[in-house]
Design an enzyme around this catalytic site. Structure first.
Site, short mmCIF file in Angstrom:
data_model
loop_
_atom_site.label_atom_id
_atom_site.label_comp_id
_atom_site.label_asym_id
_atom_site.label_seq_id
_atom_site.Cartn_x
_atom_site.Cartn_y
_atom_site.Cartn_z
N ASP A 37 -5.65 -7.05 5.53
CA ASP A 37 -6.72 -5.83 5.05
C ASP A 37 -7.91 -7.10 4.37
OD1 ASP A 37 -8.51 -3.54 4.17
OD2 ASP A 37 -7.08 -3.60 2.66
N LYS B 203 3.45 -15.40 2.04
CA LYS B 203 3.37 -15.88 0.68
C LYS B 203 4.62 -16.43 0.18
CE LYS B 203 0.71 -17.51 -2.90
NZ LYS B 203 -0.34 -18.46 -2.80
N ASP C 60 -11.31 -8.62 6.85
CA ASP C 60 -13.16 -8.24 6.21
C ASP C 60 -13.19 -9.50 6.26
OD1 ASP C 60 -12.99 -6.37 5.67
OD2 ASP C 60 -13.41 -6.05 3.98
N TYR D 4 0.91 -1.84 0.51
CA TYR D 4 -0.34 -0.21 -0.26
C TYR D 4 1.15 1.17 0.18
CZ TYR D 4 -4.26 -2.49 1.16
OH TYR D 4 -4.87 -3.48 0.98
N ASP E 141 -3.16 -17.57 1.11
CA ASP E 141 -3.73 -18.12 0.70
C ASP E 141 -4.85 -20.12 1.40
OD1 ASP E 141 -2.20 -20.00 0.02
OD2 ASP E 141 -2.42 -20.04 -1.86
C1 COI Z 1 -7.29 2.80 2.39
C2 COI Z 1 -7.76 1.02 3.04
C3 COI Z 1 -6.43 0.98 2.66
C4 COI Z 1 -8.89 1.22 3.98
C5 COI Z 1 -8.25 -0.83 4.62
O1 COI Z 1 -9.50 -1.00 3.57
C6 COI Z 1 -8.72 -0.92 5.84
O2 COI Z 1 -7.99 -0.49 6.58
O3 COI Z 1 -9.18 -2.15 6.31
MG MG Z 2 -10.12 -3.38 4.63
#
Ligand code: COI
Ligand code: MG
Ligand code: NAI
Length: 358
Positions: free
Chosen positions: A249, A193, A253, A142, A225
């Site tokens: 990240d 990885k 999620d 990032y 993975d």
């Molecule tokens: C701008 C992104 C890296 C934000 C994001 O998805 C997060 O930090 O979970």
């Molecule tokens: Mg995120």
């Protein structure tokens, strides 16, 4: 000691969920005599609209001066058409993380027993789930350079990013993870990885190098993975996961759904002195923004993390978490965690219920 909290509502559902979290913060500030001083600032699309940049100088100044930051979320379709990517709302968030060196991102995925029905997994697979994802937050792909979109000699355009970590960055997040594991069940899984990416070969080496300093911690390694698959197959095999910025990240999620919803996942982003930014793991949810239906609990639980990690106010943090549990006991559910027989409530009703439970 100054105790300044900067509140950055941001965009989309950000202002809606932050309003509820601020109510809760104000209440514990008073009842536990915390002496916190709150001020607000603009970031993301809100910053761009007001000052032409997602991270106005005034906001950065306030962020540097604050002890903790409470952030909602940034971004949304209104700004997607901006050609200059440096002006996108997300750059404001990344700018704060980088400028404040908030490299240690803690993302606990805890299943409240009341939400077993809302989890995407069967109750027996997730009951009692309590894992911690430690994500490196100021390096990796990032932030790596070079990056951009360029036109090649043959006229083809090419997009490129750089996945880079130096050993100092790996070591410092490794220590955060080992220390976290020491306070928990002494089990750490490093996700990489390393079969393909040299940067993660180094990552794995450094994790191994740190291990003898924490002989009680059982260190294992897993490719990302497989880790994604194992998280949704048998998540309770994990206690602490440590990984890089992008993998963390994505995995967090995925882990969110094990707890019922991304609306339940708080986070802390800490520097080396535990100064931190606290925010839900989710984004600005443009699809539900302005409707008053977003789940504010991830943001409210982020306030609890702020009180615990930056201000050392464990009792106040416990009180917020207990209040969240109580409203779930009462059967109150925003749409994302709703299941049959429960009472569907909106963002403000949920915030008010937490306030009342306090
Ligand atoms: C701008 C992104 C890296 C934000 C994001 O998805 C997060 O930090 O979970
Ligand atoms: Mg995120
Ligand atoms: N930390 C941040 O500020 C982040 C910002 N973003 C930005 O947010 C925008 C939307 O991104 P998406 O990929 O759609 O991710 P998102 O996390 O905003 O939304 C994904 C899905 O989850 C739902 N959701 C998220 N939070 C919720 C909540 N509290 N209650 C109920 N449902 C919730 C949304 O309605 C949507 O269906 C983009 O501009 C993105 O760049 C994305 C992730 C993190």
């Amino acid at each position: 000691m100054s105790k300044k909290v900067l509140v950055l509502p941001g965009d989309g559902i950000g202002p809606e969920i932050v309003a509820e979290a601020v109510k809760v913060l104000n209440k514990v500030n008073e009842s536990f005599s915390l002496g916190l001083e709150l001020e607000e600032g603009l970031v993301g699309g809100a910053g761009y609209d007001a000052a032409g940049t997602p991270l106005p100088a005034e906001t950065l100044e306030k962020a540097l001066a604050a002890d903790a930051i409470l952030l909602g979320a940034v971004g949304g379709p209104k700004w997607d058409k901006l050609e200059d990517r440096a002006l996108r709302p997300e750059q404001g968030l990344l700018g704060i993380r980088k400028n404040l060196e908030l490299f240690g991102n803690l993302r606990p995925a805890i299943l409240y027993p009341q939400l077993a029905e809302a989890s995407t997994l069967k109750a027996e697979v997730v009951s009692g789930l309590d894992i911690l994802i430690v994500r490196e937050l100021t390096g990796g792909i990032y932030f790596g350079k070079p990056r951009g979109i360029r036109t090649l000699e043959n006229g083809d355009r090419e997009g490129y990013n750089t996945y880079v970590y130096n050993e100092t960055e790996i070591r410092r997040i490794g220590r955060v993870a080992f220390e976290s594991a020491m306070k928990r069940n002494k089990k750490l899984c490093s996700v990489d990885k390393a079969n393909v990416l040299e940067v993660t070969v180094l990552w794995r080496e450094i994790m191994e190098e740190l291990a003898p300093e924490y002989p009680e911690v059982e260190l294992s390694h897993m490719y990302v993975d497989n880790a994604a698959m194992q998280l949704v197959r048998a998540p309770k095999q994990f206690d602490v996961i440590v990984t890089g910025n992008m993998f963390g990240d994505i995995l967090s999620d995925a882990a969110a759904m094990l707890t019922g919803s991304i609306g339940m996942l708080p986070s802390a982003s800490l520097d080396k002195n535990n100064k931190g930014m606290y925010e839900p793991c989710h984004g600005s949810a443009p699809d539900i923004a302005g409707k008053g239906i977003a789940n504010p609990l991830a943001t409210i639980l982020s306030v609890a993390m702020m009180l615990r990690y930056t201000f050392g106010e464990g009792a106040a943090a416990d009180a917020i978490e207990a209040a969240v549990s109580k409203v779930l006991d009462q059967g109150l559910r925003t749409g994302d965690i709703y299941s049959e027989g429960m009472t569907r409530v909106g963002t403000a009703e949920m915030g008010d219920a937490v306030l009342a439970a306090l």
